[in-house]
Design a protein around this motif. Structure first.
Motif, short mmCIF file in Angstrom:
data_model
loop_
_atom_site.label_atom_id
_atom_site.label_comp_id
_atom_site.label_asym_id
_atom_site.label_seq_id
_atom_site.Cartn_x
_atom_site.Cartn_y
_atom_site.Cartn_z
N MET A 30 -18.15 -2.07 0.84
CA MET A 30 -18.01 -2.85 1.33
C MET A 30 -18.52 -4.18 0.70
O MET A 30 -19.07 -4.12 -0.44
CB MET A 30 -18.91 -3.18 2.73
N ARG B 215 -30.05 -8.57 2.48
CA ARG B 215 -29.92 -7.61 3.54
C ARG B 215 -31.03 -7.23 4.13
O ARG B 215 -30.88 -7.17 5.52
CB ARG B 215 -29.04 -6.43 3.01
N ALA C 115 -29.09 -0.64 -3.33
CA ALA C 115 -28.55 0.32 -2.16
C ALA C 115 -27.36 -0.08 -1.36
O ALA C 115 -27.45 -0.05 -0.22
CB ALA C 115 -29.79 1.19 -1.30
N LEU C 116 -26.65 -1.18 -2.07
CA LEU C 116 -25.68 -1.71 -1.44
C LEU C 116 -24.27 -0.90 -0.95
O LEU C 116 -24.40 0.36 -1.96
CB LEU C 116 -25.19 -2.92 -2.02
N PHE C 117 -23.69 -0.74 -0.03
CA PHE C 117 -22.62 0.03 0.15
C PHE C 117 -21.54 -0.45 -0.43
O PHE C 117 -20.83 -1.36 -0.48
CB PHE C 117 -22.29 0.46 1.50
N ASP C 118 -21.00 0.69 -1.51
CA ASP C 118 -19.97 0.30 -2.43
C ASP C 118 -18.63 0.06 -1.99
O ASP C 118 -17.93 -1.13 -2.51
CB ASP C 118 -19.79 1.22 -3.31
#
Lengths: 303, 329
Positions: free
Chosen positions: B176, B233, B171-174
């Motif tokens: 960034m 994270r 679930a990393l923010f694409d």
């Protein structure tokens, strides 16, 4: 499992038998479950249009959530500016071209009709009336609904599907503020501004046409154009796009934010965002125009 | 605005006065975000005595919680000190579908629990209750001595700063880079200065052995790397409990081992309790102190992996059939 070779056949047969028994029990359970599900379905899905009302209810509760959160911290000013940039600057090319060409076309088409009544001199005021009162606001909103609705629906939808929204939620980062409030506010603020720009460009296009075909003086154009307009009209008709902006923002965010499933649903959410917000824009336009006529009177009062 | 800041002050007060913060000062304590480590006895006296007296003096409805009062416990006795997660008779359904039907489950401090079960049995639903992403229809969810199911949004958000959740795909923010992804959390939840943040980020990435990915975008990472960055994270917030949603699914055996060993290392060196959802027996063998097998919305069997494997419930036998190849834990 280490067993002696002599025992292995016995063991294997025993295992096989046990596994057959297990499978049978599982099958029975599966059938039972299916029957139960069917019964449950039959019980629940008998009301026509239930889904529609359920969806509408959810949308309204989403709107309620927006209004309860929008006043509260955190205020995501930077993200709001980013979104305003997205709604405004990056859509400028599209709305600008649409406005300019509509202005030219409108002038070309109306000229003949007006000439038949010998009313060619009314061209500027007709242009101004139709552009500022209706075509500018509605067309800008529809074009933006297409561009932004699909974008927001797909963006939030894929964030939902890849659990990025949940990740924000779990980290106590208030995704509703960060994602929904900023986008909706950006639309509410930017739609009227974009509409004014479109109006201006449409009138410029109209003037260009008038100037090319019979060399109309710009002063005459402006004077006759704004002769028939009242200030209240301009304000009401421009500001109504804030409501359209709210519709586009909230509908797209709602559909994107509530995507369940996979990529297919993301695409559907994007498509539905455009369809639903366009329809709601047109419906609410009817209501707003009716209301504004009731409140401010219609254009004949202007003379 | 004044109302908000008053409430924040009131929350901060017990944080300073609250006795028995068990795990030392939380890294987020300085900006008043973290709660006291939730007095396990649940005695209302944990807060400020004066304020407590007036709050309790009112004739309140029992189920309403006062946001400024001590730990949120409702009327039930809290679990003992060493139980960090305690689910009691949790029910959850979506429309006509009943997913959880009376789940009971406890996780002890400093241990790794593993939830197993077939697809669609509600494993994710179960863990989402522990971080408050879902609320139970019925039942109690105790996390770090407080009831999550009775909390309001603010209280929940405070509690969440002590919880971590590693999602399936990380679930990393694409939009960034890895660095920005990690920075984003720190920017919003802390008032650390830039150097401190950078240090924390690099330490986090070194913990998962990926310092070189600092300036890459999530799209450039492999599945296993994404999971590890996701873990970094999560770790940067120094959580007390981490929930892993299928931490090893879709990884090659080597990566499975790397991620599983990492989970064990975190338990042993930092005492982080964890709940993992997994189908992967190799991972379960490495990670699990206790396995909970979810079946028909209930925990059908719980114990060590071996105990669960020996259970005579047909579904379990089916699940473990042919898994002897892995040998025994």
């Amino acid at each position: 499992m280490e067993t002696l070779p002599a025992d292995s056949l016995t063991q294997r047969l025993r295992d096989a038998r046990r596994s057959r028994q297990s499978e049978k029990i599982l099958q029975d359970k599966e059938t039972e479950r299916k029957v139960e599900e069917r019964q449950e379905e039959a019980r629940t899905s008998s009301v026509p249009g239930e889904e529609f009302f359920a969806e509408a209810g959810n949308l309204f509760s989403f709107v309620g959530r927006f209004f309860s959160r929008v006043w509260r911290r955190p205020y995501e000013v930077r993200e709001l500016l980013t979104q305003m940039d997205e709604v405004g600057t990056k859509s400028l090319m599209l709305t600008g071209v649409v406005g300019f060409s509509i202005g030219i076309v409108l002038a070309m088409q109306s000229r003949g009709t007006l000439a038949r009544f010998g009313a060619e001199s009314f061209l500027p005021s007709m242009l101004a009336l139709s552009v500022i009162k209706e075509i500018g606001p509605v067309l800008t909103s529809l074009v933006l609904a297409g561009r932004l609705g699909a974008g927001m629906g797909a963006e939030l939808g894929s964030m939902k599907v890849t659990e990025q929204i949940d990740a924000l939620e779990v980290a106590a980062l208030k995704p509703f503020h960060y994602l929904v409030v900023t986008r909706v506010l950006a639309c509410v603020i930017m739609f009227p501004i974009m509409t004014m720009l479109t109006d201006f460009l449409a009138l410029a296009g109209g003037y260009l046409e008038a100037w090319l075909s019979d060399g109309m003086n710009v002063r005459v154009f402006i004077a006759t154009a704004f002769d028939s307009l009242r200030f209240a009209d301009v304000i009401v008709d421009t500001m109504k796009t804030s409501i359209f902006g709210f519709i586009v923002g909230i509908v797209s965010c709602y559909l994107g934010y509530n995507v369940r499933g996979g990529t297919r649903e993301v695409g559907r959410a994007a498509m539905q965002s455009v369809v639903v917000s366009s329809l709601l824009i047109l419906i609410s336009d009817v209501v707003i125009v009716r209301l504004s006529i009731m409140l401010f009177g219609d254009i004949s009062d202007a003379a | 605005m004044s109302r908000i800041s008053r409430r924040a002050d009131a929350r901060r007060q017990p944080a300073e006065a609250g006795p028995g913060a068990d795990a030392g000062p939380h890294p987020l304590d300085d900006d008043g975000l973290a709660t006291p480590a939730s007095d396990p006895t649940g005695a209302p006296a944990a807060g400020v005595p004066g304020a407590e007296g007036t709050a309790r003096g009112d004739a309140r409805e029992p189920h309403l919680v006062d946001p400024e009062a001590g730990p949120v416990t409702g009327n039930s006795p809290p679990p003992p000190d060493d139980i960090v997660v305690d689910l009691r008779d949790v029910y959850k359904g979506f429309g006509p579908k009943k997913i959880l039907r009376g789940v009971d489950m406890t996780v002890e401090r400093g241990t790794s629990a593993v939830v197993m079960g077939g697809s669609g049995t509600g494993k994710s639903v179960l863990t989402k209750h522990v971080v408050g992403l879902l609320r139970p229809d019925k039942g109690e969810v105790w996390v770090l001595g407080e009831r999550l199911d009775l909390m309001d949004q603010e209280q929940l958000d405070q509690k969440r700063t002590r919880l971590g959740y590693l999602f399936q795909g990380g679930a990393l923010f694409d939009s960034m880079t890895v660095y920005e992804n990690m920075r984003f959390f720190l920017d919003r939840l802390t008032t650390l200065d830039r150097g401190e943040k950078d240090d924390l980020i690099m330490e986090g990435l070194e913990d998962v052995n990926l310092p070189s990915t600092r300036d890459q975008y999530p799209a450039e990472l492999s599945g296993g790397q994404k999971k590890r960055v996701g873990l970094a994270r999560t770790l940067i917030m120094q959580p007390d409990i981490i929930l892993y949603d299928e931490p090893t699914t879709g990884l090659d055996p080597v990566s499975v081992r790397v991620v599983s060993d990492l989970i064990v290392k975190l338990r042993d060196t930092r005492g982080i309790s964890s709940i993992s959802i997994t189908h992967d027996l190799l991972a379960a063998e490495i990670v699990a102190d206790r396995v909970h097998f979810l079946l028909d919305g209930q925990i059908a069997a719980a114990g060590t992996l071996d105990e669960v494997r020996r259970s005579d419930i047909p579904e379990l036998q089916e699940f473990f059939k042919g898994t002897d190849a892995y040998g025994h834990a």
